[in-house]
Scaffold this motif. Structure first.
Motif, PDB file in Angstrom:
ATOM      1  N   ALA A  49      30.807  47.631  48.450  1.00 11.80           N
ATOM      2  CA  ALA A  49      32.042  47.928  49.188  1.00 11.80           C
ATOM      3  C   ALA A  49      32.853  49.007  48.492  1.00 11.80           C
ATOM      4  N   LEU A  50      32.716  49.099  47.163  1.00 10.94           N
ATOM      5  CA  LEU A  50      33.428  50.145  46.423  1.00 10.94           C
ATOM      6  C   LEU A  50      32.950  51.534  46.818  1.00 10.94           C
ATOM      7  N   ASN A  57      35.859  41.379  51.017  1.00 11.73           N
ATOM      8  CA  ASN A  57      35.575  42.313  49.924  1.00 11.73           C
ATOM      9  C   ASN A  57      36.807  43.128  49.553  1.00 11.73           C
ATOM     10  N   LEU A  58      37.596  43.499  50.557  1.00 10.17           N
ATOM     11  CA  LEU A  58      38.831  44.248  50.280  1.00 10.17           C
ATOM     12  C   LEU A  58      39.804  43.408  49.468  1.00 10.17           C
ATOM     13  N   ILE A  59      39.927  42.121  49.822  1.00 14.26           N
ATOM     14  CA  ILE A  59      40.847  41.243  49.104  1.00 14.26           C
ATOM     15  C   ILE A  59      40.403  41.054  47.662  1.00 14.26           C
ATOM     16  N   VAL A  60      39.111  40.769  47.468  1.00  9.02           N
ATOM     17  CA  VAL A  60      38.607  40.547  46.108  1.00  9.02           C
ATOM     18  C   VAL A  60      38.726  41.817  45.280  1.00  9.02           C
ATOM     19  N   ALA A  61      38.380  42.962  45.871  1.00 10.57           N
ATOM     20  CA  ALA A  61      38.483  44.224  45.137  1.00 10.57           C
ATOM     21  C   ALA A  61      39.934  44.523  44.762  1.00 10.57           C
ATOM     22  N   ALA A  62      40.858  44.290  45.698  1.00  5.66           N
ATOM     23  CA  ALA A  62      42.276  44.531  45.396  1.00  5.66           C
ATOM     24  C   ALA A  62      42.765  43.600  44.304  1.00  5.66           C
ATOM     25  N   ALA A  63      42.321  42.341  44.322  1.00  4.46           N
ATOM     26  CA  ALA A  63      42.727  41.391  43.291  1.00  4.46           C
ATOM     27  C   ALA A  63      42.202  41.813  41.923  1.00  4.46           C
ATOM     28  N   VAL A  86      44.516  49.360  50.131  1.00  2.00           N
ATOM     29  CA  VAL A  86      44.921  47.965  49.903  1.00  2.00           C
ATOM     30  C   VAL A  86      45.504  47.807  48.504  1.00  2.00           C
ATOM     31  N   VAL A  87      44.868  48.422  47.507  1.00  2.00           N
ATOM     32  CA  VAL A  87      45.394  48.347  46.140  1.00  2.00           C
ATOM     33  C   VAL A  87      46.767  49.000  46.056  1.00  2.00           C
ATOM     34  N   GLY A  88      46.935  50.136  46.726  1.00  3.63           N
ATOM     35  CA  GLY A  88      48.239  50.786  46.745  1.00  3.63           C
ATOM     36  C   GLY A  88      49.297  49.934  47.407  1.00  3.63           C
ATOM     37  N   LEU A  89      48.908  49.249  48.498  1.00  2.00           N
ATOM     38  CA  LEU A  89      49.860  48.363  49.177  1.00  2.00           C
ATOM     39  C   LEU A  89      50.286  47.227  48.261  1.00  2.00           C
ATOM     40  N   LEU A 107      37.535  33.349  60.301  1.00  5.96           N
ATOM     41  CA  LEU A 107      38.751  34.086  60.612  1.00  5.96           C
ATOM     42  C   LEU A 107      38.768  35.473  59.979  1.00  5.96           C
ATOM     43  N   MET A 108      37.814  35.738  59.110  1.00  9.69           N
ATOM     44  CA  MET A 108      37.728  37.026  58.427  1.00  9.69           C
ATOM     45  C   MET A 108      36.263  37.350  58.197  1.00  9.69           C
ATOM     46  N   ASP A 109      35.930  38.621  58.310  1.00 11.14           N
ATOM     47  CA  ASP A 109      34.548  39.007  58.054  1.00 11.14           C
ATOM     48  C   ASP A 109      34.360  39.351  56.578  1.00 11.14           C
TER      49      ASP A 109
END
Length: 249
Positions: free
Chosen positions: A117-118, A187-193, A128-131, A180-182
């Motif tokens: 995903a990266l 992957n976006l959430i985990v990467a941002a975390a 997402v990280v910026g947000l 509820l999420m694909d």
């Protein structure tokens, strides 16, 4: 269709309410007594086993009888066990297991993350990280300044909130398991975390240098540091005076 959804929602709320009521009513009356009886045996291992059995037992009952998630059941188990005078001993004895479960949690969540995903969605991850990093820090910084706290306090709070942690992974995992999420969103959430946690120490280092620069500048220190500190001190004095008058009555 809509009535069926409302009926399901009402039944779910009723089950959760019953679980919470039963746990908070009977739990503080039974579990602390059980902990005291186990503690009288003098066995540290038995006490630790009893604490785990109570926590996992409440979580299992919550999931099997009331259709409540294991995480919520474990949370209320902790709330109930905290009512006991032996809660500190229970926490100390469970600390090593807590670390082990923490490692297992991050490993299991990390195995769900797709490193590709990266490379496939780099701009989405940056957004997402910026947000998370910029959005949360700027909002919290503005709120703390509006509340009258000094700039140093606002910067410290802003940097401490410029990340998302394991709770976001838990919510993302639940959303993924319930459809509820694909996988891409997870992957976006985990990467941002992961990225926000990694850059957070650097943000604190920048905040410390910025605080030192503000305090070193007479103009900035007088306008956004000392003035806010004096205002906060004055408000605190008024609150203390009101508190004393209330007690005097």
């Amino acid at each position: 269709g809509d009535q069926h959804v409302l009926v399901i929602l009402a039944i779910t709320l009723l089950k959760v309410s019953c679980f919470v009521a039963i746990t908070l009513f009977f739990g503080p009356r039974i579990l602390p007594w059980l902990l005291r009886e186990v503690a009288r045996t003098g066995s540290r291992e038995l006490f630790t086993l009893a604490v785990l059995a109570m926590a996992l037992g409440i979580a299992y009952v919550a999931a099997s009888l009331f259709d409540v998630s294991l995480a919520l059941g474990a949370f209320f188990a902790g709330v109930v066990l905290n009512e006991s005078e032996l809660s500190h001993k229970a926490a100390a004895n469970s600390l090593q297991l807590q670390d082990a479960f923490g490692v297992l949690f991050f490993v299991s969540v990390g195995m769900l993350f797709d490193p590709m995903a990266l490379l496939q969605e780099p701009f989405m991850i940056v957004a997402v990280v910026g947000l998370v990093v910029l959005g949360k820090s700027i909002v919290s910084l503005g709120i703390i300044l509006l509340l009258g706290f000094p700039a140093s306090t606002a910067l410290t709070v802003g940097m401490s909130l410029a990340q998302i942690g394991e709770f976001s992974m838990i919510l993302g995992g639940l959303a993924l398991s319930h459809g509820l999420m694909d996988g891409a969103g997870f992957n976006l959430i985990v990467a941002a975390a992961l990225i926000s946690i990694l850059v957070n120490p650097l943000l604190f280092l920048c905040a410390e240098k910025l605080i030192a620069w503000i305090k070193g500048s007479a103009t900035l220190s007088a306008n956004i540091e000392d003035r806010q500190a004096a205002r906060l001190h004055r408000v605190q004095g008024e609150l203390d005076a009101a508190h004393e008058r209330a007690h005097a009555r």
